[in-house]
Design a protein around this motif. Structure first.
Motif, PDB file in Angstrom:
ATOM      1  N   ILE A 190       5.737   8.310   4.679  1.00  0.00           N
ATOM      2  CA  ILE A 190       5.878   9.709   5.095  1.00  0.00           C
ATOM      3  C   ILE A 190       6.143  10.584   3.872  1.00  0.00           C
ATOM      4  O   ILE A 190       5.563  11.652   3.704  1.00  0.00           O
ATOM      5  CB  ILE A 190       7.035   9.857   6.116  1.00  0.00           C
ATOM      6  CG1 ILE A 190       6.686   9.140   7.417  1.00  0.00           C
ATOM      7  CG2 ILE A 190       7.357  11.323   6.368  1.00  0.00           C
ATOM      8  CD1 ILE A 190       7.833   9.098   8.434  1.00  0.00           C
ATOM      9  N   VAL A 191       7.016  10.100   2.992  1.00  0.00           N
ATOM     10  CA  VAL A 191       7.404  10.892   1.828  1.00  0.00           C
ATOM     11  C   VAL A 191       6.233  11.024   0.846  1.00  0.00           C
ATOM     12  O   VAL A 191       5.947  12.114   0.353  1.00  0.00           O
ATOM     13  CB  VAL A 191       8.644  10.279   1.149  1.00  0.00           C
ATOM     14  CG1 VAL A 191       8.859  10.853  -0.237  1.00  0.00           C
ATOM     15  CG2 VAL A 191       9.864  10.525   2.023  1.00  0.00           C
ATOM     16  N   PRO A 209      12.629   8.783   0.120  1.00  0.00           N
ATOM     17  CA  PRO A 209      13.140  10.107   0.509  1.00  0.00           C
ATOM     18  C   PRO A 209      14.283  10.595  -0.379  1.00  0.00           C
ATOM     19  O   PRO A 209      14.277  11.758  -0.802  1.00  0.00           O
ATOM     20  CB  PRO A 209      13.629   9.892   1.941  1.00  0.00           C
ATOM     21  CG  PRO A 209      12.823   8.750   2.454  1.00  0.00           C
ATOM     22  CD  PRO A 209      12.555   7.869   1.272  1.00  0.00           C
ATOM     23  N   LYS A 210      15.229   9.741  -0.688  1.00  0.00           N
ATOM     24  CA  LYS A 210      16.374  10.189  -1.485  1.00  0.00           C
ATOM     25  C   LYS A 210      16.133  10.023  -2.985  1.00  0.00           C
ATOM     26  O   LYS A 210      17.012  10.305  -3.768  1.00  0.00           O
ATOM     27  CB  LYS A 210      17.642   9.416  -1.071  1.00  0.00           C
ATOM     28  CG  LYS A 210      18.245   9.925   0.222  1.00  0.00           C
ATOM     29  CD  LYS A 210      19.657   9.416   0.426  1.00  0.00           C
ATOM     30  CE  LYS A 210      19.724   7.943   0.683  1.00  0.00           C
ATOM     31  NZ  LYS A 210      19.173   7.541   1.984  1.00  0.00           N
ATOM     32  N   GLY A 244      16.064   2.296   2.675  1.00  0.00           N
ATOM     33  CA  GLY A 244      17.064   3.349   2.958  1.00  0.00           C
ATOM     34  C   GLY A 244      16.545   4.598   3.673  1.00  0.00           C
ATOM     35  O   GLY A 244      17.329   5.286   4.210  1.00  0.00           O
ATOM     36  N   SER A 245      15.312   4.921   3.698  1.00  0.00           N
ATOM     37  CA  SER A 245      14.189   4.421   2.907  1.00  0.00           C
ATOM     38  C   SER A 245      14.379   4.763   1.424  1.00  0.00           C
ATOM     39  O   SER A 245      15.140   5.664   1.106  1.00  0.00           O
ATOM     40  CB  SER A 245      12.879   5.040   3.398  1.00  0.00           C
ATOM     41  OG  SER A 245      12.741   4.846   4.779  1.00  0.00           O
ATOM     42  N   GLY A 250      12.614   1.284   8.462  1.00  0.00           N
ATOM     43  CA  GLY A 250      12.414   2.478   7.669  1.00  0.00           C
ATOM     44  C   GLY A 250      11.387   2.434   6.562  1.00  0.00           C
ATOM     45  O   GLY A 250      11.283   3.371   5.798  1.00  0.00           O
ATOM     46  N   ARG A 261       8.447   2.909   6.846  1.00  0.00           N
ATOM     47  CA  ARG A 261       7.548   3.999   7.131  1.00  0.00           C
ATOM     48  C   ARG A 261       7.979   5.270   6.394  1.00  0.00           C
ATOM     49  O   ARG A 261       7.156   6.116   6.068  1.00  0.00           O
ATOM     50  CB  ARG A 261       7.569   4.214   8.645  1.00  0.00           C
ATOM     51  CG  ARG A 261       6.730   5.304   9.160  1.00  0.00           C
ATOM     52  CD  ARG A 261       6.715   5.201  10.691  1.00  0.00           C
ATOM     53  NE  ARG A 261       6.208   6.393  11.298  1.00  0.00           N
ATOM     54  CZ  ARG A 261       6.968   7.304  11.929  1.00  0.00           C
ATOM     55  NH1 ARG A 261       8.265   7.116  12.012  1.00  0.00           N
ATOM     56  NH2 ARG A 261       6.424   8.351  12.483  1.00  0.00           N
ATOM     57  N   GLY A 262       9.267   5.399   6.133  1.00  0.00           N
ATOM     58  CA  GLY A 262       9.768   6.578   5.437  1.00  0.00           C
ATOM     59  C   GLY A 262       9.122   6.765   4.071  1.00  0.00           C
ATOM     60  O   GLY A 262       8.860   7.882   3.645  1.00  0.00           O
ATOM     61  N   ARG A 292       3.680  13.500   2.329  1.00  0.00           N
ATOM     62  CA  ARG A 292       4.076  14.901   2.335  1.00  0.00           C
ATOM     63  C   ARG A 292       4.197  15.482   0.930  1.00  0.00           C
ATOM     64  O   ARG A 292       3.827  16.629   0.687  1.00  0.00           O
ATOM     65  CB  ARG A 292       5.384  15.069   3.098  1.00  0.00           C
ATOM     66  CG  ARG A 292       5.789  16.511   3.276  1.00  0.00           C
ATOM     67  CD  ARG A 292       6.777  16.669   4.382  1.00  0.00           C
ATOM     68  NE  ARG A 292       6.124  16.803   5.669  1.00  0.00           N
ATOM     69  CZ  ARG A 292       5.890  17.981   6.263  1.00  0.00           C
ATOM     70  NH1 ARG A 292       6.240  19.095   5.680  1.00  0.00           N
ATOM     71  NH2 ARG A 292       5.317  18.039   7.443  1.00  0.00           N
ATOM     72  N   ARG A 293       4.681  14.700   0.008  1.00  0.00           N
ATOM     73  CA  ARG A 293       4.820  15.220  -1.352  1.00  0.00           C
ATOM     74  C   ARG A 293       3.454  15.451  -1.990  1.00  0.00           C
ATOM     75  O   ARG A 293       3.309  16.317  -2.850  1.00  0.00           O
ATOM     76  CB  ARG A 293       5.676  14.286  -2.214  1.00  0.00           C
ATOM     77  CG  ARG A 293       7.126  14.182  -1.734  1.00  0.00           C
ATOM     78  CD  ARG A 293       7.989  13.369  -2.665  1.00  0.00           C
ATOM     79  NE  ARG A 293       8.312  14.104  -3.883  1.00  0.00           N
ATOM     80  CZ  ARG A 293       9.282  15.015  -3.966  1.00  0.00           C
ATOM     81  NH1 ARG A 293      10.013  15.300  -2.913  1.00  0.00           N
ATOM     82  NH2 ARG A 293       9.503  15.630  -5.098  1.00  0.00           N
TER      83      ARG A 293
END
Lengths: 298, 577
Positions: A31-32, A205-206, A201-202, A25, A27-28, A35-36
């Motif tokens: 990605i975040v 994201p959270k 967790g990633s 994860g 990669r998460g 996108r942000r």
């Protein structure tokens, strides 16, 4: 805003060893970040830095390094030391934001001492070291929540090594989980704008506030802190200089993410709070939801 | 407290399903044996004293079965794995003692993905070949479950009932593999593949590979190894083995990822990229998915072994009808070296599963005919693509428990640009793996704009919804059904209200836009799997198909829910469509 100058904001993220250090994860996080940035009209270019690639600090605004399997970590440690070490040091001393997760975090400390075999040398960015106490000592596995900068960070940890901090400042205090070593309630390490952590967790994201913190640091570093005082990013990512309207934002020194356009982060915060609730941290969950949308309570 | 609850739930769910399915597969060929029972055949190692072990074995059998009956009577659980555990307590070598009595020995199947389906294919093929097939129950693939599968079939005198023509097919968890290999004399051992799965439980992929390698060191050279040639780690296991090794693999270049996706290679989770011999990086001439393909190490020349049984052409006729031409060097002397086989399941992963089964069959000298009929008439195992009729819709369940498995399910679903009704269920119980980070390695981007309706459920529904949001799925396009409400949200201080207040306080202009946003409708106010299933079914028009993609315990929950609604196994085992 008559005499304002607008320009397109762009950042470059160097992703170190995406092929070797990609365990679960990581990669998460990329990605975040992408996108942000994108949602605020900021272009985020991601450049992969593999084995043998040099790291020219001027070319990047942010760096990310993840964790990997032991077998794949050894050549990485070598390459980090031989090929990228000087560039990485220069970048970090120049306040470039760096996020290092798990194995990457260990590689940025002094050394990793496996249960058997020789030490794996790290870069020593963080004054910290990691010891694996052998197969009979349980791995640190599970959900984790820490206190960070007046709020919480949540994630998952899975590491066999115990990290001990020398003079390095921890990223936060463990509320639930193991953290660096399951002994002193510290988690992660900070040096300048480099953040080392066991949390995946990633992670991002959270924890949208932490993602924005990193983006904010990168923007501030690239476009200059002073400029921010009278400037403003609009929804299309255009950054307006010299705006003297009453709507200009006040910048707090310790929170660069405030200048970023708030996003609809309700889902992010619900996921964050839900994990806190699972861990029995009810007050923290309530606090997290009252902090929603990436806005800090002043 | 949280730790205990899900596992108890899981246990209940698991046992229920087990009782229903029967612990040992009753097979089509089940007939009373004509053979006298007294002679234990195929016994490879002699007990220390002939009398005592069989007395102990008898005691073990009686003890185990009593414990099982007791536990069922007292409703402590289904009493399946306790049978084996107690029997082993009484006589630690009970498994070896019983397994050696099987006339045709044991086939052991392990690997990350495809264990259950591969064992299912093998069982079907061997049954069609006239053997009496015994299996351990799906999910009971640890030591206790495997011991139970044999003890239940034993008599109080410590011998197996009807061991004639019997062969056992044991699906074994990859981590307990070494233990099993030490206990059960294996005739054939199949390694399907090795991917990352539940790092919190198994540790790294490399440590599982090392465990396997070690276990093979002690294996008798009479054993036949069946290995996946296209998976570098699995194939490498054959190098050091002294006995016979058979490889299976795919030789159809049309399945190469690059040939499949014009828009460039999709994100793939690659768990093996380094040659175990020299540490060099593998290059691929063909890559089918993840690290499966035709690889070689440019550094030391280590390369994919030439498979003995290979799929030379693979065509998908329908969503779940795959036709492959199989060529086998094991059939070289016969009239038919090549054979068409139809697989009644979707996806490349099932091509590998079927190839593995065909190779096992040929390893024990079974001809094409039972292979063809066994595979073609295979009834999907629960959660592996079978159909269930529910309120005029068709529900299909596709288990996805790790990144590569999930990617392949998504690819199968969305490959042809078809729009699908989808229900995802993500749980983080122990059997699923507590760590759900892997969802960020799954290429959910391929689902974007291809879901007609989408429901996201499970104990980590919010995490999955977040993953889908960042993949680019619009939030109003999905319904999130969590397992329980967030207590931290108080009804009177809704997020929108608080945001509005804060926006005013802070005088931030851009939040005016946020105020006009609709309330958070995408989070349902109903909770749990029943609600999730209902809302997914309701959204699916009558006559259409809903695809449910759950993790392992999510699958068990759905199974239990369907059972509650009277959708009994009778319905879902029948091929009524």
């Amino acid at each position: 805003m008559n005499d304002s100058v607008t320009r397109q904001l762009a950042l470059t993220l160097g992703h170190l060893y995406p092929d070797q250090l990609n365990l679960y994860g990581d990669r998460g996080n990329i990605i975040v970040l992408r996108r942000r940035c994108q949602q605020r009209g900021i272009e985020l270019r991601v450049v992969s830095l593999g084995l043998g690639d040099a790291l020219a600090p001027d070319e990047y605004d942010m760096l990310f390094i993840g964790g990997g399997q032991d077998r794949e970590q050894a050549p990485v440690a070598q390459d980090l030391h031989d090929t990228k070490g000087i560039g990485l040091w220069a970048a970090i001393e120049d306040d470039m934001p760096v996020l290092a997760v798990c194995g990457g975090y260990q590689l940025l400390a002094h050394y990793y001492r496996p249960a058997s075999g020789p030490d794996m040398r790290g870069l020593g960015v963080f004054d910290a070291w990691t010891i694996h106490k052998g197969p009979r000592v349980a791995r640190c596995i599970g959900d984790i929540a820490i206190n960070w900068n007046g709020s919480t960070l949540v994630g998952f940890e899975n590491h066999g090594g115990r990290t001990y901090l020398g003079t390095a400042q921890p990223l936060g205090k463990v509320l639930k989980g193991y953290g660096n070593n399951a002994e002193d309630a510290t988690e992660g390490a900070i040096y300048r704008n480099a953040y080392g952590t066991y949390m995946h967790g990633s992670l991002l994201p959270k924890n949208p506030h932490f993602a924005d913190h990193l983006i904010g640091l990168a923007l501030r570093r690239k476009y200059g802190k002073n400029d921010w005082d009278n400037s403003h990013i609009n929804e299309t990512g255009e950054w307006t200089d010299g705006a003297s309207s009453s709507e200009s934002l006040e910048i707090k020194d310790d929170d660069p993410s405030v200048v970023l356009t708030p996003l609809d982060d309700r889902l992010e915060w619900e996921a964050h709070a839900s994990l806190l609730e699972h861990m029995g941290l009810q007050d923290a969950a309530i606090a997290a939801l009252s902090n929603d949308n990436g806005l800090k309570v002043s | 407290m949280r730790k205990r609850r899900p596992s108890a739930k899981l246990r209940r769910a698991g046992l229920r399903s087990g009782e229903r399915k029967g612990t040992l597969t009753p097979n089509r060929t089940e007939k009373p044996s004509e053979r006298p029972l007294t002679v234990a055949r195929g016994q490879r190692r002699l007990p220390r004293s002939k009398r005592r072990p069989s007395l102990r074995a008898g005691l073990a059998v009686v003890g185990g079965r009593t414990a099982g009956a007791l536990s069922r009577r007292l409703h402590l659980g289904g009493g399946t794995s306790i049978v084996g555990l107690v029997a082993q307590r009484v006589y630690p070598d009970i498994v070896g003692h019983l397994a050696t009595q099987l006339e045709h020995g044991s086939v052991i199947v392990t690997g990350t993905n495809g264990k259950t389906t591969t064992s299912g294919f093998i069982a079907a093929v061997l049954s069609d070949a006239g053997l009496r097939v015994w299996r351990n129950r799906e999910g009971s693939n640890l030591m206790g479950g495997i011991a139970s599968s044999l003890v239940i079939r034993a008599q109080p005198n410590g011998n197996l009932r009807r061991e004639g023509r019997a062969i056992s097919i044991l699906e074994v968890d990859e981590a307990v593999m070494p233990q099993i290999l030490q206990t059960v004399p294996a005739r054939v051992v199949v390694f399907t593949n090795l991917f990352r799965d539940q790092l919190d439980r198994y540790g790294e992929v490399d440590s599982v590979a090392a465990l396997w390698q070690q276990a093979l060191g002690t294996l008798s050279t009479d054993t036949i190894l069946v290995l996946n040639a296209d998976d570098p780690t699995t194939a490498h296991l054959g190098e050091a083995f002294g006995g016979r090794v058979l490889y299976f693999g795919i030789d159809d270049p049309a399945l190469d990822l690059k040939a499949q996706h014009d828009e460039g290679e999709r994100h793939q989770v690659i768990d093996t990229r380094i040659c175990p011999k020299c540490g060099g990086e593998y290059s691929y001439d063909l890559r089918f998915f993840s690290h499966m393909g035709h690889y070689h190490c440019a550094h030391c020349g280590n390369q994919r072994p030439q498979p003995d049984v290979r799929a030379v052409k693979v065509q998908s006729d329908d969503f779940d009808r795959t036709r492959m031409q199989v060529s086998s060097s094991l059939m070289a002397g016969t009239s038919k070296q090549q054979q068409e086989i139809v697989i009644p399941l979707p996806g490349i992963y099932n091509v590998y599963n079927a190839l593995a089964a065909a190779t096992v069959a040929q390893a024990i000298e079974i001809g094409w005919e039972p292979i063809v009929t066994g595979i073609e008439q295979f009834k999907p195992i629960f959660g592996r693509g079978e159909r269930i009729h529910i309120e005029g819709r068709t529900l299909r369940l596709l288990l996805a428990k790790n990144p590569t498995g999930f990617n392949e399910v998504l690819r199968t679903l969305f490959n042809e640009g078809t729009h699908r009704h989808v229900l995802f269920v993500l749980n983080d119980n122990i059997a699923d793996g507590r760590d759900i980070s892997w969802i960020w390695d799954v290429d959910f981007e391929q689902a974007v704009n291809h879901t007609s309706t989408l429901v996201v459920a499970g104990s980590r529904a919010l995490d999955l919804a977040l993953r889908l949001k960042y993949a680019g799925v619009a939030q109003d396009k999905m319904i999130t059904v969590t397992t329980a409400p967030l207590r931290a949200i108080k009804p009177d201080t809704s997020l929108a209200a608080r945001k509005k207040r804060r926006a005013k306080n802070r005088n931030v202009k851009m939040l005016e836009e946020a105020d006009q946003q609709p309330p958070l409708t995408e989070i349902s106010h109903h909770y749990g799997i029943a609600e999730a299933l209902d809302s997914a079914v309701r959204q699916t028009p009558v006559g259409e198909t809903l695809f449910a993609v759950p993790t392992y315990t999510g699958l068990l929950e759905i199974q239990r829910e369907l059972e509650r609604r009277g959708l009994t196994p009778h319905y879902w085992e029948g091929r009524d469509n």
